[in-house]
Design a protein around this motif. Structure first.
Motif, PDB file in Angstrom:
ATOM      1  N   ILE A  52      -9.900  67.258   8.752  1.00 40.92           N
ATOM      2  CA  ILE A  52      -9.987  68.571   9.371  1.00 40.92           C
ATOM      3  C   ILE A  52      -8.679  68.846  10.109  1.00 40.92           C
ATOM      4  CG2 ILE A  52     -11.156  69.973  11.110  1.00 40.92           C
ATOM      5  CD1 ILE A  52     -13.716  68.356  10.429  1.00 40.92           C
ATOM      6  N   ILE A  53      -8.138  70.028   9.867  1.00 40.32           N
ATOM      7  CA  ILE A  53      -6.928  70.459  10.568  1.00 40.32           C
ATOM      8  C   ILE A  53      -7.315  71.576  11.533  1.00 40.32           C
ATOM      9  CG2 ILE A  53      -4.648  71.527  10.332  1.00 40.32           C
ATOM     10  CD1 ILE A  53      -4.495  70.309   7.522  1.00 40.32           C
ATOM     11  N   ASP A  54      -7.027  71.368  12.801  1.00 42.85           N
ATOM     12  CA  ASP A  54      -7.240  72.399  13.823  1.00 42.85           C
ATOM     13  C   ASP A  54      -6.019  73.309  13.838  1.00 42.85           C
ATOM     14  OD1 ASP A  54      -7.462  73.934  16.125  1.00 42.85           O
ATOM     15  OD2 ASP A  54      -8.325  72.309  17.311  1.00 42.85           O
ATOM     16  N   LEU A  55      -6.179  74.490  13.268  1.00 46.33           N
ATOM     17  CA  LEU A  55      -5.033  75.398  13.142  1.00 46.33           C
ATOM     18  C   LEU A  55      -4.563  75.932  14.496  1.00 46.33           C
ATOM     19  CD1 LEU A  55      -6.203  77.363   9.987  1.00 46.33           C
ATOM     20  CD2 LEU A  55      -4.384  75.650  10.107  1.00 46.33           C
ATOM     21  N   GLY A  56      -5.429  75.863  15.497  1.00 48.49           N
ATOM     22  CA  GLY A  56      -5.036  76.306  16.828  1.00 48.49           C
ATOM     23  C   GLY A  56      -4.072  75.356  17.513  1.00 48.49           C
ATOM     24  N   LYS A  57      -3.979  74.132  16.988  1.00 48.94           N
ATOM     25  CA  LYS A  57      -3.112  73.133  17.625  1.00 48.94           C
ATOM     26  C   LYS A  57      -1.822  72.888  16.861  1.00 48.94           C
ATOM     27  CE  LYS A  57      -6.777  70.429  19.831  1.00 48.94           C
ATOM     28  NZ  LYS A  57      -7.481  69.124  19.796  1.00 48.94           N
ATOM     29  N   THR A  58      -1.669  73.497  15.688  1.00 48.59           N
ATOM     30  CA  THR A  58      -0.470  73.236  14.900  1.00 48.59           C
ATOM     31  C   THR A  58       0.459  74.450  14.894  1.00 48.59           C
ATOM     32  OG1 THR A  58       0.403  72.713  12.712  1.00 48.59           O
ATOM     33  CG2 THR A  58      -1.698  73.865  12.774  1.00 48.59           C
ATOM     34  N   VAL A  59       1.750  74.174  15.001  1.00 48.76           N
ATOM     35  CA  VAL A  59       2.730  75.252  14.830  1.00 48.76           C
ATOM     36  C   VAL A  59       3.315  75.206  13.423  1.00 48.76           C
ATOM     37  CG1 VAL A  59       3.351  75.348  17.261  1.00 48.76           C
ATOM     38  CG2 VAL A  59       4.644  73.859  15.733  1.00 48.76           C
ATOM     39  N   THR A  60       3.025  74.135  12.686  1.00 47.68           N
ATOM     40  CA  THR A  60       3.654  73.978  11.381  1.00 47.68           C
ATOM     41  C   THR A  60       2.906  74.721  10.275  1.00 47.68           C
ATOM     42  OG1 THR A  60       2.466  71.885  11.143  1.00 47.68           O
ATOM     43  CG2 THR A  60       4.746  71.769  11.895  1.00 47.68           C
ATOM     44  N   LEU A  61       1.745  75.278  10.557  1.00 47.80           N
ATOM     45  CA  LEU A  61       1.026  76.076   9.549  1.00 47.80           C
ATOM     46  C   LEU A  61       0.637  77.437  10.120  1.00 47.80           C
ATOM     47  CD1 LEU A  61      -1.407  73.602   7.716  1.00 47.80           C
ATOM     48  CD2 LEU A  61       0.529  74.850   6.733  1.00 47.80           C
ATOM     49  N   GLN A  62       1.438  77.956  11.007  1.00 47.73           N
ATOM     50  CA  GLN A  62       1.099  79.226  11.653  1.00 47.73           C
ATOM     51  C   GLN A  62       1.489  80.455  10.833  1.00 47.73           C
ATOM     52  OE1 GLN A  62      -0.664  79.900  14.564  1.00 47.73           O
ATOM     53  NE2 GLN A  62      -1.194  77.779  14.162  1.00 47.73           N
ATOM     54  N   LYS A  63       2.447  80.268   9.928  1.00 47.68           N
ATOM     55  CA  LYS A  63       2.955  81.432   9.182  1.00 47.68           C
ATOM     56  C   LYS A  63       2.775  81.227   7.679  1.00 47.68           C
ATOM     57  CE  LYS A  63       6.699  82.070  12.493  1.00 47.68           C
ATOM     58  NZ  LYS A  63       8.132  81.813  12.666  1.00 47.68           N
ATOM     59  N   ARG A 148      -9.515  76.609  11.388  1.00 48.17           N
ATOM     60  CA  ARG A 148      -9.857  75.265  10.952  1.00 48.17           C
ATOM     61  C   ARG A 148      -9.746  75.182   9.425  1.00 48.17           C
ATOM     62  NH1 ARG A 148     -14.974  72.748   9.499  1.00 48.17           N
ATOM     63  NH2 ARG A 148     -15.291  70.873  10.724  1.00 48.17           N
ATOM     64  N   LEU A 149      -9.225  74.072   8.946  1.00 47.50           N
ATOM     65  CA  LEU A 149      -9.230  73.760   7.516  1.00 47.50           C
ATOM     66  C   LEU A 149      -9.932  72.430   7.335  1.00 47.50           C
ATOM     67  CD1 LEU A 149      -5.509  74.278   6.376  1.00 47.50           C
ATOM     68  CD2 LEU A 149      -7.395  75.901   6.188  1.00 47.50           C
ATOM     69  N   GLU A 150     -10.723  72.324   6.282  1.00 50.33           N
ATOM     70  CA  GLU A 150     -11.284  71.024   5.943  1.00 50.33           C
ATOM     71  C   GLU A 150     -10.896  70.722   4.493  1.00 50.33           C
ATOM     72  OE1 GLU A 150     -15.394  70.293   6.870  1.00 50.33           O
ATOM     73  OE2 GLU A 150     -15.135  68.130   6.519  1.00 50.33           O
ATOM     74  N   ILE A 151     -10.272  69.578   4.306  1.00 48.55           N
ATOM     75  CA  ILE A 151      -9.795  69.158   2.997  1.00 48.55           C
ATOM     76  C   ILE A 151     -10.642  67.973   2.559  1.00 48.55           C
ATOM     77  CG2 ILE A 151      -7.813  68.263   1.714  1.00 48.55           C
ATOM     78  CD1 ILE A 151      -6.091  69.452   4.067  1.00 48.55           C
ATOM     79  N   PHE A 152     -11.196  68.064   1.363  1.00 49.23           N
ATOM     80  CA  PHE A 152     -12.099  67.028   0.847  1.00 49.23           C
ATOM     81  C   PHE A 152     -11.392  66.183  -0.204  1.00 49.23           C
ATOM     82  CE2 PHE A 152     -14.617  70.470   2.485  1.00 49.23           C
ATOM     83  CZ  PHE A 152     -15.621  69.835   3.190  1.00 49.23           C
ATOM     84  N   PHE A 153     -11.668  64.895  -0.196  1.00 52.23           N
ATOM     85  CA  PHE A 153     -11.049  64.010  -1.193  1.00 52.23           C
ATOM     86  C   PHE A 153     -12.081  63.059  -1.753  1.00 52.23           C
ATOM     87  CE2 PHE A 153     -10.282  62.461   3.103  1.00 52.23           C
ATOM     88  CZ  PHE A 153     -10.815  61.195   3.061  1.00 52.23           C
TER      89      PHE A 153
END
Ligand code: FES
Length: 153
Positions: A52-63, A148-153
């Protein structure tokens, strides 16, 4: 703009070469087409079968147009996560199927390009757009929600 910058920008526009393959092993890569940041670790949560990626905490996927490398500690999962546009994300293996080199995102072309001098190119669904890569790269299921993103593998 110096000569090197002009060559790099030209290569990106025509999709032919970049200078990564022509610089020595002791030199840091300078071509922007081959620099992908690692995601900030504090925005990741690891589950048994997903990340799970918390998009509120990352600056690298903001744009739109940004991409990051994501790893799962202890698992052989080397991913690249791409934000193609608002609410449209892709998660793929970042290892080229030709020789295992890392892949970077080229937002101007909306393609993934191998960092090796051969420069195989992949579509965002992982399929090969231009070889020599023989096979598609693995694509992971991804669900995007509010911040939020959830990536499944
Ligand atoms: S390793 Fe990617 S094209 Fe050769």
């Amino acid at each position: 703009m110096d000569r090197r910058e002009m060559l790099e920008k030209s290569a990106m526009l025509v999709g032919s070469i970049c200078l990564c393959g022509s610089i020595g092993a002791d030199d840091p890569p300078e071509s922007t087409c081959c620099i992908t940041p690692e995601i900030e670790q504090e925005c990741l949560t690891f589950n048994q079968n997903s990340i799970i990626i918390d998009l509120g905490k990352t600056v690298t996927l903001q744009k739109s147009g940004q991409a990051v490398y994501v790893d799962y500690p202890g698992k052989d999962l080397k991913m690249i996560v791409v934000r193609e546009k608002k609410n449209r994300y892709f998660a793929l293996s970042r290892l080229c199927t030709h020789g295992g080199q890392a892949i970077s995102y080229v937002p101007e072309r909306k393609k993934l390009q191998c960092n090796s001098y051969n420069h195989s190119v992949f579509n965002l669904d992982g399929s090969v757009w231009k070889g020599p890569a023989p096979n598609a790269i693995r694509s992971f299921d991804i669900i995007s929600g509010d911040q939020r993103l959830e990536i499944f593998f």
